[in-house]
Design an enzyme around this catalytic site. Structure first.
Site, PDB file in Angstrom:
ATOM      1  N   ASP A 142       9.256   2.910   0.328  1.00  0.00           N
ATOM      2  CA  ASP A 142       8.147   3.511   1.070  1.00  0.00           C
ATOM      3  C   ASP A 142       8.309   3.092   2.520  1.00  0.00           C
ATOM      4  OD1 ASP A 142       5.850   4.234   2.347  1.00  0.00           O
ATOM      5  OD2 ASP A 142       4.486   3.557   0.765  1.00  0.00           O
ATOM      6  N   TYR A 144       0.848  -1.191   0.000  1.00  0.00           N
ATOM      7  CA  TYR A 144       0.000   0.000   0.000  1.00  0.00           C
ATOM      8  C   TYR A 144       0.877   1.231   0.000  1.00  0.00           C
ATOM      9  CZ  TYR A 144      -3.477   3.461   1.442  1.00  0.00           C
ATOM     10  OH  TYR A 144      -4.289   4.568   1.506  1.00  0.00           O
ATOM     11  N   LYS A 195       3.638   8.715   9.192  1.00  0.00           N
ATOM     12  CA  LYS A 195       3.348   8.076  10.483  1.00  0.00           C
ATOM     13  C   LYS A 195       4.293   8.537  11.614  1.00  0.00           C
ATOM     14  CE  LYS A 195       0.402   4.716   8.412  1.00  0.00           C
ATOM     15  NZ  LYS A 195       0.455   3.980   7.173  1.00  0.00           N
TER      16      LYS A 195
HETATM   17  C1  LIG Z   1      -0.071   4.482   5.773  1.00  0.00           C
HETATM   18  C2  LIG Z   1       0.780   4.270   4.574  1.00  0.00           C
HETATM   19  C3  LIG Z   1       0.799   5.182   3.507  1.00  0.00           C
HETATM   20  C4  LIG Z   1      -0.158   6.343   3.416  1.00  0.00           C
HETATM   21  O1  LIG Z   1       0.033   7.265   4.431  1.00  0.00           O
HETATM   22  P1  LIG Z   1      -1.186   8.259   4.806  1.00  0.00           P
HETATM   23  O2  LIG Z   1      -0.597   9.157   5.840  1.00  0.00           O
HETATM   24  O3  LIG Z   1      -2.277   7.373   5.311  1.00  0.00           O
HETATM   25  O4  LIG Z   1      -1.560   8.969   3.575  1.00  0.00           O
HETATM   26  C5  LIG Z   1       1.712   4.990   2.503  1.00  0.00           C
HETATM   27  N1  LIG Z   1       2.549   3.937   2.512  1.00  0.00           N
HETATM   28  C6  LIG Z   1       2.565   3.037   3.518  1.00  0.00           C
HETATM   29  C7  LIG Z   1       3.544   1.917   3.487  1.00  0.00           C
HETATM   30  C8  LIG Z   1       1.656   3.159   4.568  1.00  0.00           C
HETATM   31  O5  LIG Z   1       1.620   2.221   5.516  1.00  0.00           O
END
Ligand SMILES: *Cc1c(COP(=O)(O)O)cnc(C)c1O
Length: 430
Positions: free
Chosen positions: A234, A146, A262
């Protein structure tokens, strides 16, 4: 709290009237497990309390945004101090410089970061930068990873050989994903020389937890180098959680671009993306790749993030990983002893949780494997039985467990005990 409404059901009913589905992010709904979400009024450390006064041991921890636990005094004080001076200016502030310095100092190979307001924005911007810097359009992502909700990354790909993806959401035009190639996790795809970047969660934490197999990340690095594509990690979950230097430090593989979110916001909305100064020079105002944000580098958010990063040492991460892994082993053992199949993979302090009826299942190494376990369909019963014992897991079988620095061994032991009872209860119903 508004008068009259005192129950979770009451609040959710009001929420549903004015907020679609009653939630501002679909993962919070109980759609995949059934029932009504608890509405949280406050949290402290490892605990959250709902509108009915019920306290849960919280393993959601804002899906990883909380590293120190809820309402940590150091973070609250940093936010309070910053807020007293004004919340946003539209001019550079020292706070964003201090957080950028703290991030760059901790992540080996990273020279510059630009702040945004969410993980979605961080990845979206990093991909634009990769496309702008390489002059290529195609991007490769992995099935089950994701990367936020930008159009071109919302792709549900089939596994098997790398294939062109189809949109994973209504409202995403085919054209938006035409240049997105989806490949199975843990297999190094052969790239063509029109690929701008390979985007990967260095430890996959959005299909439950899937570890990168030996050679996967190294293979991606080599394949990107072979065709001149950029490798993007990511690290929105792994950053400042896996270790002080994130996945690049933890795995020894260095990407060209990093995405964070995060943890670096200390519970406030923040994201960041970065890489070498040479690569980041392509960004406006210095370069031709446009990217911007009214609230980017917000003083409250950067103060909260800096407070978090400044208060944890490399030793704290090691201790957290040890505590989480001990908990993971106990948890897995308790569920298996109770009569269900379980697998609790661990990478540093990150823990997955796969539960299935008794059988000859195996630990997933990609999305297809994770789906097989989720499709056994016992997670909802497991989730609700845990919730009745006041342990809050994420309401979905593809999420992971977040053990914060505030979770004590005694609290984690309580989760293990509950899970053992729950396994017996759920196994009996099979
Ligand atoms: C949570 C998440 C996102 C998106 O971050 P948001 O602050 O919810 O937009 C992108 N990549 C990873 C791996 C994530 O866990």
């Amino acid at each position: 709290m508004a008068e009259g409404t005192t129950t979770n059901a009451g609040w959710f009913e009001r929420a549903t009237a004015v907020i679609p589905g009653g939630v501002d992010s679909p993962v919070r709904s109980f759609r995949s497990v059934g029932g009504t979400p608890y509405t949280v009024v406050e949290g402290h450390g490892a605990l959250v309390r709902d509108v009915e006064g019920t306290e849960y041991l919280d393993l959601v921890q804002s899906y990883g945004a909380s590293l120190l636990g809820h309402a940590h005094p150091v973070v609250i004080e940093a936010i309070r101090t910053a807020a007293l001076k004004g919340t946003t200016f539209g001019a550079p502030t020292p706070g964003e410089v201090l957080l950028a310095e703290a991030i760059v100092a901790r992540v080996p190979g990273l020279e510059q970061v630009r702040f945004v307001s969410s993980g979605t924005e961080a990845v979206m911007s990093a991909v634009r930068l990769a496309r702008g810097a390489t002059g290529r359009d195609k991007i490769v992502k992995f099935d089950g990873c994701y990367h936020g909700h930008a159009d071109h990354l919302l792709v549900a790909g089939g596994s098997g050989v790398a294939e062109l993806g189809l949109p994973g959401s209504a409202g995403v035009p085919l054209a938006a994903v035409a240049d997105t190639i989806v490949a199975p996790y843990n297999q190094v795809p052969t790239l063509s020389d029109d690929v701008a970047c390979v985007l990967v969660e260095p430890v996959a934490a959005n299909m439950n937890l899937v570890k990168p197999v030996a050679g996967f990340l190294e293979g991606l690095r080599a394949e990107c180098d072979r065709v001149g594509a950029l490798l993007i990690f990511d690290e929105v979950i792994t950053g400042f959680r896996l270790s002080q230097g994130g996945a690049a430090e933890f795995t020894g593989v260095t990407p060209d671009l990093w995405c964070f979110g995060k943890v670096i916001g200390g519970g406030l909305p923040v994201g960041a993306f970065g890489g070498s100064a040479a690569l980041l020079a392509s960004l406006a105002p210095a370069g031709p790749v446009y990217q911007a944000g009214t609230l980017s580098g917000n003083p409250l958010a950067t103060a909260a993030g800096l407070a978090v990063l400044s208060s944890v040492t490399a030793a704290d991460y090691e201790e957290l990983a040890n505590r989480a892994q001990r908990f993971g082993r106990d948890l897995c053992g308790a569920i298996r002893d109770g009569g269900l199949w379980a697998c609790v993979p661990a990478v540093g302090p990150l823990l997955g949780l796969y539960v299935a009826p008794p059988g000859d299942w195996s630990a997933p190494s990609d999305y297809a494997g994770a789906k097989v376990i989720a499709d056994t369909g016992i997670y909802p019963a497991f989730f609700h039985a845990m919730l009745r014992r006041r342990v809050a897991l994420a309401p979905g079988a593809y999420e992971i467990l977040f053990v914060s620095m505030a979770h004590t061994d005694a609290e984690l032991d309580r989760v293990v005990t509950a899970a053992g009872e729950v396994a017996v209860e759920v196994a009996r119903e099979l």
